[in-house]
Motif scaffolding. Structure first.
Motif, short mmCIF file in Angstrom:
data_model
loop_
_atom_site.label_atom_id
_atom_site.label_comp_id
_atom_site.label_asym_id
_atom_site.label_seq_id
_atom_site.Cartn_x
_atom_site.Cartn_y
_atom_site.Cartn_z
N GLU A 83 82.06 -23.04 12.32
CA GLU A 83 82.88 -21.77 12.56
C GLU A 83 83.80 -22.50 12.75
O GLU A 83 85.24 -21.81 12.48
N GLU A 84 84.34 -23.60 13.52
CA GLU A 84 85.61 -24.32 13.24
C GLU A 84 86.61 -24.06 12.04
O GLU A 84 87.24 -24.25 11.53
N LEU A 85 85.24 -24.86 10.74
CA LEU A 85 85.70 -25.11 10.24
C LEU A 85 85.37 -24.35 9.03
O LEU A 85 86.41 -24.39 8.22
N ASN A 86 85.04 -23.12 9.25
CA ASN A 86 84.71 -21.78 8.03
C ASN A 86 86.10 -21.24 8.62
O ASN A 86 86.80 -21.05 7.56
N GLN A 87 86.79 -21.86 9.84
CA GLN A 87 88.05 -20.81 10.80
C GLN A 87 89.20 -21.45 9.30
O GLN A 87 90.05 -21.27 9.06
N THR A 88 88.96 -23.26 9.31
CA THR A 88 90.10 -23.91 9.04
C THR A 88 90.01 -23.80 7.32
O THR A 88 91.16 -24.03 6.65
N LEU A 89 88.53 -23.70 6.90
CA LEU A 89 88.99 -23.44 5.33
C LEU A 89 89.68 -22.78 5.24
O LEU A 89 90.10 -22.29 4.21
N GLN A 90 89.63 -21.08 5.78
CA GLN A 90 89.88 -19.94 5.51
C GLN A 90 91.10 -19.87 5.17
O GLN A 90 91.81 -19.56 4.70
N ARG A 91 91.43 -21.13 6.60
CA ARG A 91 93.04 -21.20 6.53
C ARG A 91 93.65 -21.32 5.03
O ARG A 91 94.60 -21.49 5.09
N GLN A 92 92.86 -23.02 4.77
CA GLN A 92 93.24 -23.30 3.40
C GLN A 92 93.04 -22.69 2.51
O GLN A 92 93.63 -23.27 1.85
N LYS A 93 92.74 -21.26 2.67
CA LYS A 93 92.07 -20.73 1.40
C LYS A 93 93.30 -19.37 1.17
O LYS A 93 93.97 -19.22 0.51
N GLU A 94 93.88 -19.22 2.38
CA GLU A 94 95.18 -18.70 2.65
C GLU A 94 95.88 -19.17 1.56
O GLU A 94 97.20 -18.35 1.30
N SER A 95 96.52 -20.63 2.23
CA SER A 95 97.53 -21.08 2.11
C SER A 95 97.26 -21.53 0.18
O SER A 95 98.29 -21.58 -0.68
N LEU A 96 96.42 -21.67 0.54
CA LEU A 96 96.14 -22.03 -1.43
C LEU A 96 97.09 -21.08 -2.28
O LEU A 96 96.87 -20.87 -2.91
N ALA A 97 96.14 -19.83 -1.35
CA ALA A 97 96.40 -18.80 -2.24
C ALA A 97 97.73 -18.43 -2.48
O ALA A 97 98.89 -17.92 -3.61
N GLN A 98 99.07 -18.33 -1.16
CA GLN A 98 100.47 -18.45 -1.19
C GLN A 98 100.12 -19.63 -2.49
O GLN A 98 101.74 -19.19 -3.11
N LEU A 99 100.49 -20.70 -2.17
CA LEU A 99 100.72 -22.02 -3.57
C LEU A 99 100.40 -21.35 -4.42
O LEU A 99 101.25 -21.78 -5.58
#
Length: 453
Positions: A113-129
């Motif tokens: 669950e924590e990895l999924n949340q981290t992965l989601q945050r990474q995806k959101e950061s990637l979208a901004q980039l």
């Protein structure tokens, strides 16, 4: 020891003997049997008793074998119980393992669950980039340069563009790592879940095996016990019949006195073993029971108080037997011999003291002793005659008991004074001087007559 003199009762003996012949145990057949018929009946009963005793022995052997098999089965049960305890411990260990796996699974699920949340945050950061990069991609270099008033601003925009690209690359790598770790954690989770299911299956199998073995052994034990009960019932029936036959033989034996020829033979044998004069032994037996003609006119009825009744009259007597001293040995003796204590005659009480004396020698039960009593005269007789159990109503045993007791009282020296004191002690114990001397003189008179004739 206090013995009971019965000579004064001779006036009623004829009536008593007739009553015995008329109202004896039902197995005697019909009344007023001749001596020849009595002997024939006794022989029949002895043969039947011997056959029944053999049946009892055979059935007892079978019963012992069944008990041995059950004991062997019990050992198997004990082994199984040990295996069951081991299996239960394994179940406890497996259950604990399931609990640990459950904790690990919960931990793995939290990690995922924590990895999924981290992965989601990474995806959101990637979208901004990616949006930032798109903005840079939509502006040409010339436009960037012209839009800035000085060169420093141009280089700042260029550095920002480079930073965005680096961040994008790092985000791509981080996402790749997170996805790989998530895959590993999910694989571990799946493995642990499968292990948990396997352990649960083992627990179920262990429990099923245990219950099955328990059921099988319980059934076998029940079968063995049922067979044992059947043989126990058969043995009890045979023993009951044996008791009936012994009672019948007992009644037949009491229907007459001991023939003098037999009595003389018993006395000589006993005298040869003990050194006591045979005529003196016969004198005591003549005084006590008229050489077996009267072995008692009372029955014990109350084992708590020692009260009883007259054998022929039904009259109540309070002191047929001393309860604290003689009742329990008497019950043990009659039980060992297969006799009904309520229908086994003993002496009635005199004007003082208690009755309860048994057989031709009129031993009280505590002096005869319970079977296997180390100090009792019954045990001494059994050892002397090499028999398993002595019987105070058996003439040969009674004569030997009298001789052994007289020997222990000092009669083996053969002197008149020694025999007189021994006879007095035989009757009155420590009170021999005050209560036993008249009895002793009567015994010596009988002995003299027997010696002369």
């Amino acid at each position: 020891m206090r013995m009971r003199s019965t000579m004064f009762q001779k006036s009623i003996l004829a009536g008593a003997v007739c009553a015995i012949m008329l109202f004896s145990f039902p197995l005697l057949g019909h009344a007023q049997q001749t001596q020849e018929e009595i002997e024939e009946r006794k022989e029949e009963l002895r043969n039947e008793l011997e056959n029944i005793n053999q049946q009892i022995e055979n059935q007892q052997q079978t019963l012992n074998q069944l008990r041995g098999e059950r004991q062997s089965l019990q050992r198997d049960i004990d082994i199984l119980n040990a295996e069951i305890r081991q299996a239960e411990l394994r179940i406890q260990r497996l259950t604990a393992s399931i609990g640990e796996l459950s904790k690990n699974i919960t931990s793995q699920e939290q990690t995922i669950e924590e990895l999924n949340q981290t992965l989601q945050r990474q995806k959101e950061s990637l979208a901004q980039l990616l949006r930032k990069q798109q903005e840079f991609d939509n502006v040409s270099l010339a436009e960037v340069m012209l839009s800035n008033e000085d060169l420093s601003e141009f280089f700042k925009d260029t550095a920002a563009f480079s930073s965005v690209n680096k961040s994008l690359q790092e985000s791509f790598r981080q996402i790749a790592r997170l996805k790989g770790r998530a895959r590993d954690e999910k694989a571990t989770l799946q493995s642990q879940q499968e292990e948990k299911m396997s352990v649960r299956a083992q627990v179920r199998q262990e429990r099923q095996t245990i219950e099955q073995k328990k059921g099988e052994l319980a059934e076998l034990v029940a079968i063995k016990k049922s067979r044992e009960r059947n043989y126990q019932d058969l043995i009890a029936q045979r023993k009951q019949r044996a008791r009936e036959i012994r009672s019948a033989l007992f009644q037949l034996r009491q229907a007459r006195s001991i023939p003098f020829g037999d009595a003389l033979s018993y006395a000589r044998t006993a005298g040869g073993r003990t050194g006591v004069r045979p005529a003196f032994i016969l004198g005591v037996l003549r005084q006590e029971s008229d050489i077996g003609e009267n072995v008692g006119q009372c029955y014990l009825r109350n084992t708590q108080t020692g009260a009883g009744v007259g054998k022929n009259t039904g009259r109540r007597f309070e002191n047929v037997m001393k309860p604290s001293r003689d009742v329990q040995p008497f019950l043990a003796i009659t039980e060992e011999l297969g006799l009904d204590y309520e229908n086994t005659p003993v002496s009635c009480p005199q004007s003082y003291g208690f009755g309860g004396a048994m057989g031709p020698s009129q031993f009280i039960p505590s002096t005869w002793g319970a079977p296997n009593s180390a100090s009792g005269y019954g045990t001494k007789v059994a050892n002397t005659l090499n028999v398993s159990v002595a019987n105070p109503w058996e003439p040969r045993h009674a004569f030997m008991a009298t001789a052994l007791f007289l020997r222990d009282l000092g009669a083996a020296t053969g002197s008149r004074s020694a025999e007189r004191q021994a006879a007095a002690r035989y009757f009155a114990g420590d009170n021999w001087r005050s209560r036993g001397l008249r009895y002793a003189d009567s015994v010596l008179s009988h002995a003299k007559d027997i010696q002369q004739n």
